[in-house]
Structures are given as structure tokens and as C-alpha cells.
Motif scaffolding. Structure first.
Motif, short mmCIF file in Angstrom:
data_model
loop_
_atom_site.label_atom_id
_atom_site.label_comp_id
_atom_site.label_asym_id
_atom_site.label_seq_id
_atom_site.Cartn_x
_atom_site.Cartn_y
_atom_site.Cartn_z
N PHE A 1 -28.28 79.65 -14.54
CA PHE A 1 -27.47 78.54 -14.06
C PHE A 1 -26.33 78.24 -15.01
N ASP A 2 -25.19 77.97 -14.42
CA ASP A 2 -24.09 77.41 -15.19
C ASP A 2 -24.20 75.90 -15.09
N CYS A 3 -24.55 75.27 -16.20
CA CYS A 3 -24.83 73.83 -16.19
C CYS A 3 -23.65 73.00 -16.68
N ALA A 4 -22.44 73.54 -16.56
CA ALA A 4 -21.25 72.83 -17.05
C ALA A 4 -21.20 71.39 -16.52
N HIS A 5 -21.49 71.21 -15.23
CA HIS A 5 -21.42 69.87 -14.63
C HIS A 5 -22.79 69.20 -14.54
N ALA A 6 -23.80 69.87 -15.05
CA ALA A 6 -25.15 69.30 -14.98
C ALA A 6 -25.62 68.78 -16.33
N GLN B 1 -22.38 71.46 -8.54
CA GLN B 1 -21.16 72.12 -8.10
C GLN B 1 -19.95 71.29 -8.52
N TYR B 2 -19.00 71.92 -9.18
CA TYR B 2 -17.91 71.14 -9.77
C TYR B 2 -17.05 70.43 -8.73
N TYR B 3 -16.92 71.01 -7.54
CA TYR B 3 -16.00 70.45 -6.54
C TYR B 3 -16.69 69.44 -5.63
N TRP C 1 -23.54 76.31 -20.66
CA TRP C 1 -22.80 75.10 -20.31
C TRP C 1 -21.73 74.85 -21.36
N CYS C 2 -20.74 74.06 -20.98
CA CYS C 2 -19.73 73.66 -21.95
C CYS C 2 -20.12 72.27 -22.45
N SER C 3 -19.42 71.77 -23.45
CA SER C 3 -19.85 70.49 -24.03
C SER C 3 -18.75 69.44 -23.99
N TYR C 4 -17.62 69.78 -23.36
CA TYR C 4 -16.51 68.80 -23.38
C TYR C 4 -16.47 67.92 -22.15
N LYS C 5 -17.32 68.21 -21.16
CA LYS C 5 -17.36 67.37 -19.94
C LYS C 5 -18.28 66.19 -20.22
N TYR C 6 -19.48 66.19 -19.62
CA TYR C 6 -20.37 65.04 -19.82
C TYR C 6 -20.88 64.95 -21.25
N ALA D 1 -17.64 79.23 -6.16
CA ALA D 1 -18.00 78.98 -7.56
C ALA D 1 -16.73 78.68 -8.36
N PHE D 2 -16.88 78.04 -9.48
CA PHE D 2 -15.76 77.79 -10.39
C PHE D 2 -15.07 79.13 -10.69
N PRO D 3 -13.73 79.17 -10.67
CA PRO D 3 -13.04 80.45 -10.83
C PRO D 3 -13.50 81.28 -12.03
N SER D 4 -13.73 80.63 -13.17
CA SER D 4 -14.11 81.41 -14.35
C SER D 4 -15.44 82.14 -14.11
N ASP D 5 -16.36 81.49 -13.43
CA ASP D 5 -17.66 82.10 -13.14
C ASP D 5 -17.49 83.25 -12.15
N HIS D 6 -16.64 83.03 -11.17
CA HIS D 6 -16.37 84.08 -10.18
C HIS D 6 -15.79 85.32 -10.87
N GLY E 1 -17.53 79.67 -26.35
CA GLY E 1 -17.14 78.86 -25.21
C GLY E 1 -18.04 79.21 -24.04
N LEU E 2 -17.96 78.43 -22.98
CA LEU E 2 -18.85 78.63 -21.84
C LEU E 2 -18.71 80.02 -21.22
N THR E 3 -17.49 80.43 -20.92
CA THR E 3 -17.32 81.71 -20.22
C THR E 3 -17.76 82.87 -21.12
N VAL E 4 -17.52 82.73 -22.42
CA VAL E 4 -17.98 83.76 -23.36
C VAL E 4 -19.51 83.87 -23.29
C1 LIG Z 1 -15.61 73.63 -16.77
C2 LIG Z 1 -16.20 74.87 -16.25
C3 LIG Z 1 -15.84 76.13 -16.80
C4 LIG Z 1 -14.83 76.25 -17.91
O1 LIG Z 1 -15.11 77.37 -18.69
P1 LIG Z 1 -14.62 77.45 -20.23
O2 LIG Z 1 -15.10 78.77 -20.65
O3 LIG Z 1 -15.25 76.30 -20.94
O4 LIG Z 1 -13.14 77.31 -20.24
C5 LIG Z 1 -16.45 77.26 -16.28
N1 LIG Z 1 -17.36 77.16 -15.27
C6 LIG Z 1 -17.71 75.98 -14.72
C7 LIG Z 1 -18.72 75.92 -13.62
C8 LIG Z 1 -17.13 74.81 -15.18
O5 LIG Z 1 -17.46 73.64 -14.63
#
Ligand SMILES: *Cc1c(COP(=O)(O)O)cnc(C)c1O
Length: 474
Positions: free
Chosen positions: A255-260, A230-232, A278-283, A170-175, A142-145
Motif C-alpha cells: 500500500f501507498d499510505c501517503a494519504h493514509a 485515494q488522493y483524489y 508513505w511520505c511525511s509532508y502531508k498529514y 492512481a497518483f501519477p508517481s505511483d502509476h 522520498g516516497l517514490t524512491v
Molecule cells: C503525495 C503522493 C506522492 C508524492 O510522491 P513523492 O515521491 O513524495 O514526491 C506519490 N504518491 C501518492 C499516492 C501521493 O499521495
């Protein structure tokens, strides 16, 4: 009609001018639904929507069939949170379930998608979407892993250089990931997390301020860790400039490219980015919890090693000899730990195949007009009007410069919007709300239409009208 065909609405002037030109041509108001239909008819990517399943309004739990025709497709503007299901996902999943049912363990090596190396077949498709070489990309975890695995190798703090630069919001998980990596190395997040905020009264970061901090503080920064988009706020950062500035000061830049990923045109290789995830379930539409991506630039392939090892990092040719003598794959491939979840590979393959029917360049071109059209309509109806101070107005948090945003616009309302959001949901709009007053709206170029955008703005008018928030009619 000939001149209509000859005119390409997707090039040239700004979206505002394009809307004006088309409405002149059609002899209608710029806010007319005819303009949206015209754009849709001339959209050379419109066939890609057919590759996805768009939910019907009646099937959405919060919809109210007394207010809208439930048999219509919903207005799906939340691909920044969960992308739509690619139609081929079910077929590919059924193929693998059948193979499992009929051949059991033989599925590891047989069929069109042998499970033992299934992810390798789609890494080239993935690499194209993020502007990487195939060998620079791994699909896993997963992305955070992945962020943690990458940080374990790139964040090696010393007394002099121990800080990580990241956005304050930053997105909480990244923080949390950054915070815990700092602690893991025996440092104190209070000293080692360098959090960058926008200037007072501003909502997004200025590139010059980011570069300035890197220039001034770079000697003590080990890793610059930003999001791509930036997600927000929806702000797209100047990743090339940030990478260049960070590396000039001797920092690694990730870079965390989750939203990119799948939203902006990325050139991770050409920009020389050190690492990305990056994650793959968004875009990228792979379904909730889908398999995530990791990137390590080729230049590090023999120098940056994984901190944690697993058998899937071992060279495929000798992996199954089980002699416990590790032949580590170079680059990001050596970071693989476990065998791959084939059931997660299937939907991602289905989506990446659609991306590879076009290019990020072509998608971006459509995206500029699609989001520009949304911006035009929002400004037209909801600019603050000093003559009508009680009329709800909307401030767009996302930068107005198209080079500094992807497809998402974050709309900040002058009134609380919980009720408005509920009214939107009743009428078949899927979007994201952040209390108290922000809606994040993502018209995705892969499957959204200009008519979706028009319908959304029209529905927003009804939602505002019927909620206690205001009395404005569209
Ligand atoms: C969506 C998103 C996550 C979610 O993390 P998961 O490990 O996939 O649950 C983390 N960081 C950013 C910046 C995100 O946009």
C-alpha cells in the motif's frame, strides 16, 4: 451547565444526530456557529493545535485584506497536501545547526540526536502512527524512491504471474513507478498493468469489485498495489480485506499510505500487509520533501532482501569498520542506502512527538465528527434543489460511509470553480482545487477546529455569492 459538561458530543449517534442534539441543547440552529464553538470547547484534543504554526490570513499571498480581517488565522484545510509546521521544528533544527557550527564532525556521534543514527530514535514514534513494529519501519529517501526499492524486491514477475493490480486513477508517481518497474523486468505495461476503474457512473471503487478481481485474476497477479486513502476521491480502502484476498491468491500486497498515514487508523502489522510506503509532508507535517517511510512486515525479515545495497544497510555495530564484508540488517533496515539527512529528521521528530501525545484512535474519533460536521453543513446548504435548478449545488465524491474515508471530502460543484476558489483564497481559505470543479477539503483532527469547518462553509457561501458562478447567499 452541568448537563452540558456531562455530555460527550464525540460518542454515540451519527454526526448529524450529534449536531441536532447539541443545537437543541444550546437552543440554536444546527447551522449556528455556536454548535462549532461547543464542539471545540468539548474537544479533548484541542490543545494539540497549539503545537503548530497556523498562518495568518494577511501573510497568504492571494489574500485580500479588504475582504477579511488579515490578522486572523487562516482556514487551513490542505493538510492533505502540506501539513502545518510543528512549533518545535525550528528549535530542533537550530539545535542541530548549532551543534554542526560548534562541533563539526563530532555531531555524528554526540548530543541528544547523534546524526549517525538520528532516524532510529524516531522510528518507534513513526511505527505507532502506522500500526507497525519498530523494526518493520525505516525512515529514508522520498516516497517514490521507497516505492521503487520495495517493488524491486517484491515484484519478481514470471510468465504466469506478471501483473500488478492498481487503481486506474492512481497518483501519477505511483502509476509511472509501476509502469517502469514492469518495463525494467522486460514485460509490457499494456499486458502487465491491471487497472481497476469504478463502475460506469460511479466515482469510487466498491470493495466487492476489488476483491472480485483479485479472486478472478489473482493467479496472474504478482503484486496488488493500492493506495490506503485515494488522493483524489478521499476513499479509504479496506486494506485488511484487500490484503487477505490478495495473499490468499499468492500475491504480495503493498500500500501507498501517503494519504493514509496520520489520517486513518492503520494496522499494517496486524493486517499482515507485505509492504508499504508513505511520505511525511502531508498529514505527518514534516515539511516539503520530508523524509519518507517504508514498511516491510516482520514475516519477511529473513527472506525478502534488498535488490540494491548501500552502507547504511550494514549493521551499525560494524558499519564503520569499512572491510567491505556486508553484515546486512534484516528486514526493511537492510534497504537503507545512505546516511540520514538530519535536517529532515528534525521537523519529522517534532511532528511525531505531537502524534504520540495522543493516539490515532483518539484522532480518528475526533475526525469522524469533524468531517461528519463538514458533510452535514455542505449537505444542508448545497444539496441539489429541483426547485432552484440554477443554484449551484455540490456533490460529495468521497464515500458517505465514514468507514470508507479519512478526513478529506472531495466536493464536486455543478459549476466551474476556478473563480470560487480564487474568492475563497482571497478570504483566507487554504484548500486544494482540481479543475474544472473539484475542491478537496481536509479538516485535520490534529489541528483543525470545528470553527474552521464552520468558517469554511460560511466563506464558501460568500465566495459563491461574489463569483459569477451563482447568487446563493449563506
Ligand atoms: C503525495 C503522493 C506522492 C508524492 O510522491 P513523492 O515521491 O513524495 O514526491 C506519490 N504518491 C501518492 C499516492 C501521493 O499521495
Amino acid at each position: 451547565l452541568c448537563s452540558m459538561k456531562a455530555m460527550d458530543p464525540f460518542i454515540g449517534s451519527t454526526p448529524r444526530e450529534t449536531v441536532k442534539q447539541v443545537s437543541d441543547l444550546l437552543g440554536c440552529s444546527p447551522t449556528s456557529a455556536e454548535v462549532a464553538s461547543y464542539f471545540d470547547q468539548h474537544d479533548t484534543l484541542r490543545h494539540l493545535r497549539e503545537k503548530f504554526l497556523v498562518p495568518k490570513i494577511a501573510d497568504l499571498p492571494p489574500s485580500d485584506p479588504s475582504l477579511v480581517d488579515g490578522s486572523k488565522e487562516c482556514i487551513y484545510l490542505v493538510g492533505n497536501s502540506l501539513g502545518l509546521q510543528p512549533k518545535m521544528a525550528r528549535k530542533y533544527l537550530e539545535e542541530e545547526l548549532d551543534k554542526w557550527a560548534k562541533t563539526g564532525v563530532h555531531g555524528h556521534t554526540e548530543g541528544s540526536r547523534p546524526w549517525a543514527w538520528a532516524e532510529n530514535n524516531i522510528e518507534e514514534l513513526m511505527a505507532n502512527v502506522v500500526g507497525a513494529k519498530t523494526e518493520e519501519v525505516a525512515l529514508m529517501n522520498g516516497l517514490t524512491v521507497n516505492l521503487h526499492l520495495l517493488m524491486l524486491s517484491f515484484y519478481k514477475p514470471t510468465a504466469a504471474r506478471h501483473r500488478i493490480l492498481l487503481e486506474d486513477k492512481a497518483f501519477p508517481s505511483d502509476h509511472y513507478a509501476v509502469e517502469s518497474q514492469i518495463r525494467l523486468r522486460g514485460f509490457d505495461p499494456k499486458q502487465s498493468m491491471l487497472l481497476l476503474s469504478p463502475r460506469p457512473g460511479e466515482e469510487t471503487l466498491r470493495t466487492e469489485d476489488i476483491l472480485d478481481v483479485i479472486e478472478k485474476e489473482g493467479d496472474s497477479i504478482a503484486v496488488v498495489m493500492f493506495s490506503g486513502v485515494q488522493y483524489y476521491t478521499g476513499q479509504l480502502f479496506d486494506m485488511a480485506a484487500i490484503t487477505e484476498a490478495g495473499q490468499r491468491k499468492g500475491c504480495y500486497v503493498g500500500f501507498d499510505c501517503a494519504h493514509a498515514a496520520g489520517n486513518a487508523e492503520l494496522k499494517l502489522h496486524d493486517w499482515g500487509v507485505d509492504f508499504a510506503c508513505w511520505c511525511s509532508y502531508k498529514y505527518l507535517n514534516s515539511g516539503a520533501g520530508g523524509i519518507a517511510g517504508a514498511f516491510i512486515h516482520k514475516k519477511h525479515k529473513d527472506t525478502i532482501k534488498p535488490a540494491l545495497l548501500g552502507w547504511w544497510g550494514h549493521d551499525l555495530k560494524t558499519r564503520f569498520q569499512m572491510d567491505n564484508k556486508l553484515h546486512l540488517q534484516s528486514g526493511v533496515s537492510g534497504f537503507r542506502l545512505s546516511n540520514q539527512p538530519i535536517l529532515l529528521v528534525c521537523p519529522l521528530q517534532a511532528s511525531l512527538e505531537v502524534f504520540n501525545m495522543t493516539s490515532m484512535q483518539a484522532l480518528r474519533r475526533k475526525s469522524l465528527l469533524l468531517t461528519g460536521y463538514l458533510e452535514y453543513l455542505i449537505r444542508h446548504y448545497y444539496t441539489e434543489d429541483p426547485a432552484k435548478p440554477h443554484k449551484p449545488h455540490i456533490h460529495i465524491i468521497t464515500p458517505s460511509d465514514p468507514r470508507q474515508r479519512g478526513c478529506q471530502l472531495s466536493l464536486s460543484f455543478s459549476v466551474p470553480i476556478r473563480k470560487v476558489f480564487q474568492e475563497l483564497e482571497k478570504r483566507g481559505v487554504c484548500c486544494d482545487m482540481r479543475e474544472p470543479s473539484v475542491l478537496r477539503i481536509a479538516p485535520v483532527p490534529l489541528y483543525n477546529t470545528f470553527s474552521d469547518v464552520h468558517r469554511f462553509v460560511k466563506t464558501l457561501g460568500s465566495a459563491l455569492g461574489s463569483s459569477s458562478a451563482g447568487c446563493c447567499k449563506f
